[in-house]
Design an enzyme around this catalytic site. Structure first.
Site, mmCIF file in Angstrom:
data_model
loop_
_atom_site.group_PDB
_atom_site.id
_atom_site.type_symbol
_atom_site.label_atom_id
_atom_site.label_comp_id
_atom_site.label_asym_id
_atom_site.label_seq_id
_atom_site.Cartn_x
_atom_site.Cartn_y
_atom_site.Cartn_z
ATOM 1 N N ASP A 122 0.691 -1.264 0.163
ATOM 2 C CA ASP A 122 0.026 -0.013 -0.075
ATOM 3 C C ASP A 122 0.870 1.455 0.026
ATOM 4 O O ASP A 122 0.780 2.119 0.758
ATOM 5 C CB ASP A 122 -0.829 0.055 1.203
ATOM 6 N N ASN A 171 -5.500 -12.689 8.648
ATOM 7 C CA ASN A 171 -5.702 -11.185 9.193
ATOM 8 C C ASN A 171 -7.344 -10.929 9.773
ATOM 9 O O ASN A 171 -8.151 -11.008 8.932
ATOM 10 C CB ASN A 171 -5.762 -10.253 7.948
#
Length: 599
Positions: A101, A239
């Site tokens: 990201d 996650n």
């Protein structure tokens, strides 16, 4: 801190062995990555590393320097080494460097030093890997970490080819699948990635992550990944949801998936062996729910510490002889009474306790059950509605199929006014209480202990908050039914010239829909009275949101049928359909307004 300790114990119990630390709320993980930890922070992080190791869990410290690092700067590289050397001093022996990201652009200095963005990243990662002594676990997250981010495609990505060729063979590469949140991850897609990056990938699975959707939480089982993937991967990281209590089922089912994969790799390849190694999400969910229902009713503070009432009850309880129905003498313990201040969670204020009381006032009436002495018989009906007593206005109301049937659709049939079915006399067992199958009260409901969440309650919660790409069966059926009622509302309109049977069908299905909404409202009330404040604090916003949405949907369906009173003050009529929350002098007052229907 306390929640991570609980997580480590879960992982130890279920056979999971790696935890990667990379929280966004730790500024020194990403934004302030150059700064070392203070003395106080060091104590906490070291305690976390040791706690993980005591549970047999490998603690992986992750750092994300990619937002502003100058790859060619010796100063930045020295600061990165200093930071990781400090963490290594805490006892941490596994690391990850993340470049996800971030922008692909490099500063002018880096462009003069490196031929590409990928070369810059591999240069830093390789040097850090060697500086740390080539640890057994060292992970690398590329900027193109899923197929949808690869340019122009996975097989033609120059960036990933450089990463695969230049990165040291001992460094694991993180991958999330076809997209950031992959609905499915197939063995074929993993093999395709392996060809490009020259090693087996480590999957970072975002299936249950909810940090991107603040109004959603995912309680469903680990799904969409064949257990045969285990032998094709370097590892699997899940996650999870931001809320710890929401992760019991996802992590539990992940552990079941992993064990199935291990058995598959260790089996001799026979047909019977391969069948026994197949992972079934529904079976894994049933196993997880059976464990969760035992754990979820513990009286806990939001920090997951036992309430003082429970602690003192365990310390001071005295045995008393009680004569049961069969004449045997059984020991019984009584908890000493405690003051209200003793029930306050650590760090809680009297105001928070008052808010809890206000919320729990919603459920007080629902959960008042007749007191039953030991051995007292009760009447249990063999055929009862899961929704309790029916509204006297709904003579032709219908029932919703129970979740355990797994149909997911709303079924309806006209109720009869005949005598009650044959009833038998029997006592209350612990298993009946846990599953919500206790003896019925005269109103047709199984009396539950205040604050008890049953297996049926938990199944319904999972159904409401399933997975990102999939609703639970009953929730999907509820949505379909709502759309049908809306699309066919002309069956009951004032100018309807349809057959009478169609109008009766619409009203029957509308009544079943309303009962389904009532069932979820009852779940909310039961949930709010739970003595486990940890799960209440974590999941309350989501259950509150969906319950209020269904209150509006129920009122809308009743309005379509013309059953909401029409008068000059239409707002008041609509308001009477809802249970309103008012705020006055910073104290939440929950008001249940009487419903006014037209006859």
């Amino acid at each position: 801190m306390e929640q991570r300790m609980v997580l480590f114990k879960w992982m130890q119990r279920w056979g999971l062995n790696v935890y990667m630390y990379g929280p966004k709320d730790d500024l020194k993980h990403r934004l302030l990555w150059r700064e070392t930890y203070s003395a106080e922070e060091s104590v906490q992080l070291k305690a976390l590393v040791l706690a993980a190791q005591e549970c047999g869990v490998e603690f992986v410290y992750a750092i994300s320097p990619g937002q502003d690092i100058t790859f060619s700067s010796s100063c930045d590289l020295s600061l990165l080494k200093q930071k990781l050397r400090q963490v290594k001093g805490f006892g941490c022996m596994a690391f990850a460097i993340l470049f996800d990201d971030i922008d692909h652009a490099m500063c002018p200095t880096d462009k003069e030093t490196f031929s590409s963005f990928a070369h810059a990243q591999t240069s830093v990662a390789n040097e850090i890997y060697q500086y740390l002594g080539e640890p057994p676990i060292f992970l690398f997250c590329p900027t193109e970490y899923c197929s949808s981010l690869c340019y122009p495609s996975l097989s033609k990505s120059y960036y990933l080819k450089v990463i695969g060729n230049e990165l040291q063979p001992g460094i694991g590469i993180i991958w999330t699948g076809s997209t950031v949140i992959s609905k499915e991850i197939t063995p074929e897609s993993v093999e395709e990635v392996q060809v490009v990056i020259k090693r087996r990938p480590l999957i970072w699975d975002n299936l249950h992550a909810n940090d991107y959707a603040q109004r959603r939480v995912f309680l469903g089982p680990y799904k969409g990944r064949a257990s045969s993937l285990v032998s094709k991967l370097h590892g699997m990281l899940l996650n999870p949801n931001c809320e710890l209590e929401a992760n019991y089922l996802p992590i539990h089912t992940l552990a079941t998936w992993y064990r199935c994969g291990l058995r598959a790799t260790q089996s001799d390849g026979g047909e019977k062996g391969s069948e026994s190694c197949q992972y079934c999400p529904n079976e894994a969910l049933n196993l997880a729910l059976a464990d969760w229902v035992k754990d979820v009713n513990r009286p806990l503070c939001p920090s997951r510490q036992l309430l003082k009432e429970a602690k003192e009850g365990q310390a001071r309880s005295k045995p008393h002889d009680v004569v049961s129905q069969n004449g045997d003498v059984e020991p019984k313990t009584e908890k000493p009474s405690t003051s209200e201040s003793d029930l306050l969670p650590q760090g809680s204020s009297a105001k928070e306790l008052e808010m809890d009381k206000a919320k729990e006032s919603l459920v007080e009436e629902t959960h008042k059950a007749p007191k039953m002495d030991v051995g007292q018989p009760a009447v249990k009906s063999e055929k009862t509605s899961p929704f309790g007593p029916r509204d006297s206005l709904n003579d032709s109301t219908d029932k919703l199929r129970d979740l355990s049937t797994g149909t997911g659709d709303i079924d309806y049939q006209k109720s009869s006014d005949g005598p009650l079915p044959h009833a038998e006399v029997q006592g209350v067992t612990e298993q009946d209480r846990v599953e919500g199958k206790g003896p019925l009260s005269p109103q047709g409901r199984a009396p539950l202990l205040a604050g008890t969440l049953t297996l049926a309650n938990l199944r319904l919660m999972v159904d409401l908050f399933y997975l990102p790409y999939e609703h639970g069966e009953e929730t999907a059926g509820l949505l379909r039914e709502f759309h049908w009622l809306k699309a066919n509302s002309d069956f009951v309109s004032a100018n309807a010239k349809m057959e009478l049977k169609k109008g009766e069908e619409w009203r029957a299905r509308a009544a079943a829909f309303q009962l389904a909404c009532d069932r979820i409202d009852q779940l909310f009330r039961q949930f709010m009275s739970s003595s486990n404040r940890a799960i209440v604090y974590d999941l309350y916003p989501y259950l509150w949101d969906i319950r209020n949405t269904l209150v509006v949907a129920k009122a809308f369906v009743m309005w379509l049928d013309g059953r909401i009173e029409r008068d000059t003050y239409s707002f008041n009529s609509w308001m009477n359909c809802f249970q309103c929350e008012w705020s006055f002098n910073n104290i939440i007052i929950l008001v249940v307004v009487a419903e006014v229907w037209t006859q």
